[in-house]
Scaffold this active site. Structure first.
Site, PDB file in Angstrom:
ATOM      1  NE  ARG A  38      36.876  26.162  50.151  1.00 43.10           N
ATOM      2  CZ  ARG A  38      36.619  27.639  49.689  1.00 43.10           C
ATOM      3  NH1 ARG A  38      37.669  27.763  49.173  1.00 43.10           N
ATOM      4  NH2 ARG A  38      35.640  27.688  48.866  1.00 43.10           N
ATOM      5  CG  HIS A  63      38.120  34.032  49.094  1.00 44.31           C
ATOM      6  ND1 HIS A  63      38.988  33.447  49.919  1.00 44.31           N
ATOM      7  CD2 HIS A  63      37.267  33.261  48.387  1.00 44.31           C
ATOM      8  CE1 HIS A  63      39.080  31.528  48.668  1.00 44.31           C
ATOM      9  NE2 HIS A  63      38.062  32.472  48.160  1.00 44.31           N
ATOM     10  CD  GLN A 103      38.434  34.167  43.841  1.00 43.82           C
ATOM     11  OE1 GLN A 103      38.224  32.920  44.127  1.00 43.82           O
ATOM     12  NE2 GLN A 103      38.897  34.744  42.252  1.00 43.82           N
ATOM     13  CG  ASP A 114      30.537  35.481  45.570  1.00 46.02           C
ATOM     14  OD1 ASP A 114      30.474  34.583  45.145  1.00 46.02           O
ATOM     15  OD2 ASP A 114      30.602  35.290  46.977  1.00 46.02           O
ATOM     16  CB  CYS A 164      35.028  34.569  43.512  1.00 41.41           C
ATOM     17  SG  CYS A 164      33.758  34.193  44.069  1.00 41.41           S
ATOM     18  NE  ARG A 194      42.076  31.734  44.879  1.00 39.15           N
ATOM     19  CZ  ARG A 194      41.482  30.592  45.300  1.00 39.15           C
ATOM     20  NH1 ARG A 194      40.244  30.185  44.759  1.00 39.15           N
ATOM     21  NH2 ARG A 194      41.281  30.334  46.408  1.00 39.15           N
TER      22      ARG A 194
END
Length: 330
Positions: free
Chosen positions: A107, A134, A137, A230, A271, A316
């Site tokens: 990440r 991502h 996600q 987001d 997210c 997740r």
């Protein structure tokens, strides 16, 4: 039969619709087992390395808790915990970790970094987030949508805000792959890159999905099944960007009026983390500097009955477990 053993998980462009559907099916099974307190230590004895050049709550916890659920041990390597790219090349780091671990999560920053790790690693590498994509996600997002509506194909998802960031890019990709309608509500300068749009449009011709880029938020959100947003400044970007992003995106806030413009059964996704109030240190800084108590979404929407952000966050865990299980199983 879908077989993902030994595969890297770097971006959803690398996966077929059938492979993505398979991961969602596995995640659903793992979620049921977790909720029923059924042991599912299918990867007992394996070990994974988790490289985090950017801090995280959900991604870190999902990988660590998921590894334990599957019977594995995980080593967390934080922003100052390795010599990656500093005293040691990415290639050398990949080869060292691959000799000690069964899988590697990354990440951090550029997509080229996780791609390089995968190139030199003999074990699967998973993308926990890069500047461009991502993918973990996205699996949680579409799992949440399927749980809500029972199906994905033909559903319309509208992303409001910076549609050029990793979440906007990845939502466009996953919608294209699964035959969904992706709509972005954004200023033209924050539309997704044209190259990626064309690639997704090509995929849509095979899956039945559509791509719509719209500057008017009310036109974009009309009748949508899912409203998604987001933060306006992505992780790692300087605070100096806030004023320019506020000026660009203030008309793209998700509020009650926007949700009422969507389908009556529409849900809200994010997210996380989200600046929906000033109960964080950054939220307070934003309020003191710019006078805003809410940013990309109002607290009213975030806490509403239409919000599925915490179900999405839980997913997740289950989707990341599915990725680890399917790529590491014998």
């Amino acid at each position: 039969m879908v077989d993902l053993r030994g595969r890297d998980f770097l971006k959803l462009l690398d996966f077929t619709p059938e492979e993505i559907e398979h991961l969602l099916k596995v995640a659903t099974t793992l979620k049921k087992q977790k909720h029923n307190h059924e042991s599912h230590m299918y990867l007992k004895g394996k070990q994974v390395a988790l490289i985090f050049e950017k801090d995280s709550t959900r991604t870190r916890c999902a990988f660590e808790a998921g590894a334990v659920d599957l019977g594995m041990q995980a080593t967390y390597i934080g922003p100052t915990g390795s010599q990656l790219g500093k005293k040691e090349t990415i290639a050398d780091t990949a080869r060292v970790l691959a000799s000690m671990y069964d899988g590697i999560e990354y990440r951090g920053f550029g997509q080229d970094i996780v791609e390089s790790l995968a190139k030199y690693s003999k074990v699967p590498v998973w993308n926990g987030l890069t500047n461009e994509f991502h993918p973990t996600q996205m699996l949680a997002d579409v799992m949440t949508i399927r749980e809500e509506f029972g199906n994905l194909k033909g559903r319309t998802l509208c992303f409001c805000g910076d549609a050029r960031n990793n979440v906007g890019n990845s939502l466009m990709v996953v919608c294209s792959k699964l035959g969904m309608n992706f709509v972005c509500a954004a200023p033209k300068e924050l539309f997704p890159e044209e190259k990626l749009v064309k690639e997704c449009e090509k995929i849509c011709k095979e899956t039945g999905g559509t791509i719509t880029l719209e500057t008017n938020i009310m036109e974009a959100t009309k009748g949508a099944d899912v409203i998604y947003t987001d933060v306006w400044v992505s992780m790692g970007e300087p605070m100096e960007l806030w004023q320019s992003r506020i000026d660009l995106l203030k008309d793209y806030q998700v509020n009650k009026k926007v949700m009422e413009n969507a389908s009556p059964k529409a849900i809200f996704l994010h997210c996380l983390p989200s600046f929906h109030n000033i109960d964080t240190s950054i939220g307070k800084d934003i309020y003191e500097k710019f006078g805003l108590t809410e940013m990309e979404v109002t607290d009213e929407v975030f806490e509403s009955s239409q919000s599925r952000v915490f179900e999405e966050a839980e997913n997740r865990l289950h989707t990341i477990k599915a990725v680890m299980l399917e790529t590491l199983k014998k």
